[in-house]
Design a protein around this motif. Structure first.
Motif, short mmCIF file in Angstrom:
data_model
loop_
_atom_site.label_atom_id
_atom_site.label_comp_id
_atom_site.label_asym_id
_atom_site.label_seq_id
_atom_site.Cartn_x
_atom_site.Cartn_y
_atom_site.Cartn_z
N ALA A 1 0.84 -1.20 0.00
CA ALA A 1 0.00 0.00 0.00
C ALA A 1 0.87 1.26 0.00
O ALA A 1 0.60 2.23 -0.72
CB ALA A 1 -0.94 0.01 1.20
N GLU B 1 1.17 3.98 -3.06
CA GLU B 1 0.95 5.41 -2.86
C GLU B 1 2.12 6.22 -3.42
O GLU B 1 1.92 7.22 -4.11
CB GLU B 1 0.77 5.71 -1.37
CG GLU B 1 0.47 7.16 -1.09
CD GLU B 1 0.26 7.43 0.39
OE1 GLU B 1 0.50 8.58 0.80
OE2 GLU B 1 -0.10 6.50 1.13
N GLU C 1 -2.90 -0.72 -5.34
CA GLU C 1 -2.19 -1.68 -4.50
C GLU C 1 -2.03 -3.02 -5.22
O GLU C 1 -1.00 -3.68 -5.11
CB GLU C 1 -2.91 -1.88 -3.16
CG GLU C 1 -2.08 -2.71 -2.20
CD GLU C 1 -2.65 -2.77 -0.80
OE1 GLU C 1 -2.10 -3.56 0.00
OE2 GLU C 1 -3.61 -2.06 -0.49
#
Length: 125
Positions: free
Chosen positions: A85, A89, A95
């Motif tokens: 995750a 980002e 993801e």
């Protein structure tokens, strides 16, 4: 974004080198690697094709390095490892895509000869 596809048995293309353009030329939106100055359509097609292949090869290589970096960042042996995750980002991926890139990177790190040096990668431990 297209998903990574390993090309283990294909030779690397050695396309025409990408040369950096002078700052004044890069600032002109109509200027692109001097293609606009080529009058002969045969020469224009040849040079534009060289650039297309060079950009594709550069994009493929950059994608491989993204995957390697993702795999290194996700390595459970790292005290500062990141979750998929977190990687997603940072890279502006989903993801699910980050998970695929981590696995692709692990495959690249294992390398074609099994020592992790098949893609210009140094010691990753």
């Amino acid at each position: 974004m297209a998903e990574p596809t390993p090309r283990r048995n294909e030779p690397r293309l050695r396309p025409a080198p990408l040369l950096f353009e002078p700052a004044e030329a890069a600032g002109d939106p109509e200027h692109f690697f001097d293609l606009e100055s080529i009058d002969d359509p045969r020469a224009l097609l040849a040079r534009a094709t060289e650039l297309t292949l060079a950009f594709r090869a550069a994009a493929d290589r950059a994608l491989e390095f993204q995957a390697i970096a993702a795999a290194q960042l996700a390595d459970p042996r790292r005290f500062d490892r990141l979750t998929t995750a977190d990687i997603a980002e940072r890279a502006e991926w989903t993801e699910d895509y980050a998970k695929k890139m981590v696995e692709f990177g692990r495959e690249l790190l294992r390398g074609a000869d099994g020592n992790g040096h098949g893609h210009g990668v140094g010691d990753h431990a």
